[in-house]
Enzyme design. Structure first.
Site, PDB file in Angstrom:
ATOM      1  N   SER A 123     -12.786  -2.346   7.839  1.00  0.00           N
ATOM      2  CA  SER A 123     -13.683  -1.268   7.422  1.00  0.00           C
ATOM      3  C   SER A 123     -15.058  -1.802   7.050  1.00  0.00           C
ATOM      4  O   SER A 123     -15.975  -1.010   6.849  1.00  0.00           O
ATOM      5  CB  SER A 123     -13.088  -0.469   6.264  1.00  0.00           C
ATOM      6  OG  SER A 123     -12.100  -1.152   5.597  1.00  0.00           O
ATOM      7  N   HIS A 144     -11.932   1.373  14.092  1.00  0.00           N
ATOM      8  CA  HIS A 144     -11.763   1.714  12.681  1.00  0.00           C
ATOM      9  C   HIS A 144     -11.078   3.071  12.555  1.00  0.00           C
ATOM     10  O   HIS A 144     -11.706   4.113  12.741  1.00  0.00           O
ATOM     11  CB  HIS A 144     -13.153   1.712  12.008  1.00  0.00           C
ATOM     12  CG  HIS A 144     -13.135   1.948  10.545  1.00  0.00           C
ATOM     13  ND1 HIS A 144     -14.213   2.452   9.847  1.00  0.00           N
ATOM     14  CD2 HIS A 144     -12.161   1.757   9.618  1.00  0.00           C
ATOM     15  CE1 HIS A 144     -13.885   2.555   8.571  1.00  0.00           C
ATOM     16  NE2 HIS A 144     -12.663   2.143   8.413  1.00  0.00           N
ATOM     17  N   GLU A 156     -13.685   5.307  14.579  1.00  0.00           N
ATOM     18  CA  GLU A 156     -15.056   4.803  14.680  1.00  0.00           C
ATOM     19  C   GLU A 156     -14.981   3.487  15.452  1.00  0.00           C
ATOM     20  O   GLU A 156     -14.305   2.551  15.022  1.00  0.00           O
ATOM     21  CB  GLU A 156     -15.576   4.573  13.252  1.00  0.00           C
ATOM     22  CG  GLU A 156     -17.004   4.180  13.139  1.00  0.00           C
ATOM     23  CD  GLU A 156     -17.439   4.106  11.664  1.00  0.00           C
ATOM     24  OE1 GLU A 156     -16.665   3.611  10.815  1.00  0.00           O
ATOM     25  OE2 GLU A 156     -18.567   4.528  11.372  1.00  0.00           O
ATOM     26  N   ASN A 194     -18.787   4.632   6.320  1.00  0.00           N
ATOM     27  CA  ASN A 194     -18.875   4.024   4.990  1.00  0.00           C
ATOM     28  C   ASN A 194     -20.317   3.815   4.539  1.00  0.00           C
ATOM     29  O   ASN A 194     -20.610   3.819   3.340  1.00  0.00           O
ATOM     30  CB  ASN A 194     -18.108   2.697   4.954  1.00  0.00           C
ATOM     31  CG  ASN A 194     -16.609   2.940   4.836  1.00  0.00           C
ATOM     32  OD1 ASN A 194     -16.180   4.011   4.413  1.00  0.00           O
ATOM     33  ND2 ASN A 194     -15.811   1.956   5.211  1.00  0.00           N
TER      34      ASN A 194
HETATM   35  N1  LIG Z   1      -6.070   1.463   3.697  1.00  0.00           N
HETATM   36  C1  LIG Z   1      -7.133   2.123   4.153  1.00  0.00           C
HETATM   37  O1  LIG Z   1      -7.474   3.215   3.665  1.00  0.00           O
HETATM   38  C2  LIG Z   1      -7.937   1.568   5.294  1.00  0.00           C
HETATM   39  C3  LIG Z   1      -8.735   2.437   6.052  1.00  0.00           C
HETATM   40  C4  LIG Z   1      -9.439   1.918   7.153  1.00  0.00           C
HETATM   41  C5  LIG Z   1      -9.357   0.571   7.459  1.00  0.00           C
HETATM   42  N2  LIG Z   1      -8.574  -0.260   6.684  1.00  0.00           N
HETATM   43  C6  LIG Z   1      -8.507  -1.674   7.059  1.00  0.00           C
HETATM   44  O2  LIG Z   1      -7.258  -1.915   7.696  1.00  0.00           O
HETATM   45  C7  LIG Z   1      -6.835  -3.256   7.441  1.00  0.00           C
HETATM   46  C8  LIG Z   1      -5.430  -3.236   6.853  1.00  0.00           C
HETATM   47  O3  LIG Z   1      -5.434  -2.481   5.673  1.00  0.00           O
HETATM   48  P1  LIG Z   1      -4.089  -1.869   5.040  1.00  0.00           P
HETATM   49  O4  LIG Z   1      -4.531  -0.910   4.000  1.00  0.00           O
HETATM   50  O5  LIG Z   1      -3.162  -1.424   6.104  1.00  0.00           O
HETATM   51  O6  LIG Z   1      -3.481  -3.170   4.328  1.00  0.00           O
HETATM   52  P2  LIG Z   1      -1.973  -3.437   3.834  1.00  0.00           P
HETATM   53  O7  LIG Z   1      -2.085  -4.431   2.758  1.00  0.00           O
HETATM   54  O8  LIG Z   1      -1.273  -2.127   3.606  1.00  0.00           O
HETATM   55  O9  LIG Z   1      -1.265  -4.104   5.123  1.00  0.00           O
HETATM   56  C9  LIG Z   1      -1.598  -5.375   5.610  1.00  0.00           C
HETATM   57  C10 LIG Z   1      -0.371  -5.928   6.338  1.00  0.00           C
HETATM   58  O10 LIG Z   1      -0.746  -7.146   6.974  1.00  0.00           O
HETATM   59  C11 LIG Z   1       0.344  -8.033   6.852  1.00  0.00           C
HETATM   60  N3  LIG Z   1      -0.121  -9.403   7.058  1.00  0.00           N
HETATM   61  C12 LIG Z   1      -0.786 -10.216   6.198  1.00  0.00           C
HETATM   62  N4  LIG Z   1      -1.045 -11.393   6.785  1.00  0.00           N
HETATM   63  C13 LIG Z   1      -0.536 -11.318   8.048  1.00  0.00           C
HETATM   64  C14 LIG Z   1      -0.464 -12.223   9.135  1.00  0.00           C
HETATM   65  N5  LIG Z   1      -0.980 -13.445   9.034  1.00  0.00           N
HETATM   66  N6  LIG Z   1       0.152 -11.819  10.280  1.00  0.00           N
HETATM   67  C15 LIG Z   1       0.687 -10.574  10.370  1.00  0.00           C
HETATM   68  N7  LIG Z   1       0.645  -9.677   9.367  1.00  0.00           N
HETATM   69  C16 LIG Z   1       0.050 -10.056   8.214  1.00  0.00           C
HETATM   70  C17 LIG Z   1       0.911  -7.766   5.464  1.00  0.00           C
HETATM   71  O11 LIG Z   1       2.261  -8.226   5.350  1.00  0.00           O
HETATM   72  C18 LIG Z   1       0.799  -6.241   5.406  1.00  0.00           C
HETATM   73  O12 LIG Z   1       1.975  -5.617   5.904  1.00  0.00           O
HETATM   74  C19 LIG Z   1      -7.905  -3.872   6.552  1.00  0.00           C
HETATM   75  O13 LIG Z   1      -8.841  -4.557   7.339  1.00  0.00           O
HETATM   76  C20 LIG Z   1      -8.546  -2.646   5.909  1.00  0.00           C
HETATM   77  O14 LIG Z   1      -9.877  -2.846   5.500  1.00  0.00           O
HETATM   78  C21 LIG Z   1      -7.857   0.211   5.623  1.00  0.00           C
END
Ligand SMILES: NC(=O)c1ccc[n+]([C@@H]2O[C@H](COP(=O)([O-])OP(=O)(O)OC[C@H]3O[C@@H](n4cnc5c(N)ncnc54)[C@H](O)[C@@H]3O)[C@@H](O)[C@H]2O)c1
Length: 295
Positions: A123, A144, A156, A194
């Site tokens: 993000s 995104h 996005e 954002n």
């Molecule tokens: N949560 C939101 O609202 C949101 C919205 C848009 C974008 N994002 C982006 O999406 C991405 C993920 O966010 P999220 O909220 O799903 O996070 P999260 O913490 O819920 O999930 C991350 C996952 O990645 C896994 N992981 C960590 N290291 C790893 C590796 N080396 N190999 C494989 N898997 C691995 C973890 O075990 C976990 O299941 C981030 O870049 C975040 O900025 C999040």
């Protein structure tokens, strides 16, 4: 290079909140999915979440049971990266830390097909910088999605400086085949959504900090006076105040202007561990129903 219409097999790296939602929607849209995370327990939890969320869609008649069963059967799960070898694209959704993303790209790229695209769901991190680090900048792009992915219509798409037009066209096509509407953003801090949304939330916190209004009056003001579906302070609690602060810091550093300075009250809430809904307390205290303003 992958061309529009060519993507059939979608890899998803990271089965957390976002990876799970992306796999859910892509599987229901007919794509073959390879979902990879570090531990089998995470993958099991992810499948259970997908089953629960799809069951809800069946109850609401937005999908039928046969579509659910077919979608779930299309989701393969693995803890190893070689599972990505047959994918046309891998969408990365690991935590928002540049060191983690860079390390994981170095691990997966040797397993990718020569035509495969690597997309990040980041993000806030620069797509150009991540693309350079990946070593396949032409085939690297930002995709995104918004949370919760099955509900939110937008994707996005962020084009880094070196992203090839064919890569951009292929992911736009993929997002549309997943039933999403796309917008394309140039790769500058905050992209489009954002860049506009988070400073608005920060400004609402300044309004509170400077005593211009109470939490309730600020939220009601924007709900009833600007037709926002929820007030900015309620939204901040929903997103997580730590995330709001991180994005403000990215904007402040990346764009270098004082107007992106994080509000000191936001900094203090995060220092207190009052991060919003996920910690039970932010601008509202969620121990009571309805939640009570904390100032
Ligand atoms: N949560 C939101 O609202 C949101 C919205 C848009 C974008 N994002 C982006 O999406 C991405 C993920 O966010 P999220 O909220 O799903 O996070 P999260 O913490 O819920 O999930 C991350 C996952 O990645 C896994 N992981 C960590 N290291 C790893 C590796 N080396 N190999 C494989 N898997 C691995 C973890 O075990 C976990 O299941 C981030 O870049 C975040 O900025 C999040």
């Amino acid at each position: 290079m992958t061309t529009p219409g060519a993507i059939q097999r979608v890899g998803v790296l990271g089965a957390g909140a976002m990876g799970n939602g992306i796999a859910h929607v892509a599987a229901l849209s007919g794509f073959e999915i390879v979902l990879v995370d570090t531990a089998q327990a995470v993958l099991d939890k992810s499948l259970a979440t997908m089953e629960k969320n799809m069951a809800r869609q069946v109850e609401k008649n937005t999908i039928d049971a046969a579509a659910r069963d077919a979608a779930l059967a299309r989701v393969a799960r693995s803890t190893t990266h070689d599972a990505f070898a047959t994918c046309d694209i891998v969408i990365e959704a690991v935590p928002e830390r540049e060191d983690i993303k860079r390390a994981v790209y170095a691990q997966i790229i040797p397993h990718l097909a020569p035509h495969a695209i690597l997309a990040s769901n980041t993000s806030s991190i620069s797509i150009t910088r991540l693309g350079t680090a990946s070593g396949i900048a032409e085939r690297f792009v930002g995709m995104h999605f918004f949370n919760p992915v099955p509900m939110m219509k937008l994707v996005e798409i962020i084009s880094g400086i070196a992203t090839a037009p064919a890569t951009l066209a292929a992911v736009e096509d993929l997002a549309k085949r997943m039933g999403k509407t796309t917008i394309v953003a140039a790769d500058f801090s905050g992209f489009i959504v954002n860049r506009i949304l988070v400073p608005m939330i920060n400004e609402a916190i300044f309004a509170l900090h400077e005593g211009i209004g109470t939490i309730t009056s600020i939220d009601n003001g924007m709900k009833l006076g600007a037709s926002h579906p929820m007030g900015p302070l309620t939204l901040a609690d929903f997103v997580g105040l730590d995330i709001v602060l991180d994005v403000m810091r990215v904007l402040h550093e990346g764009l270098g202007e004082d107007k992106y300075r994080p509000c000191p009250l936001l900094v203090n809430y995060v220092a207190a561990g009052w991060l919003g809904r996920k910690t039970g307390r932010g601008f509202y205290d969620y121990a009571s129903n309805p939640p009570v303003p904390t100032r």
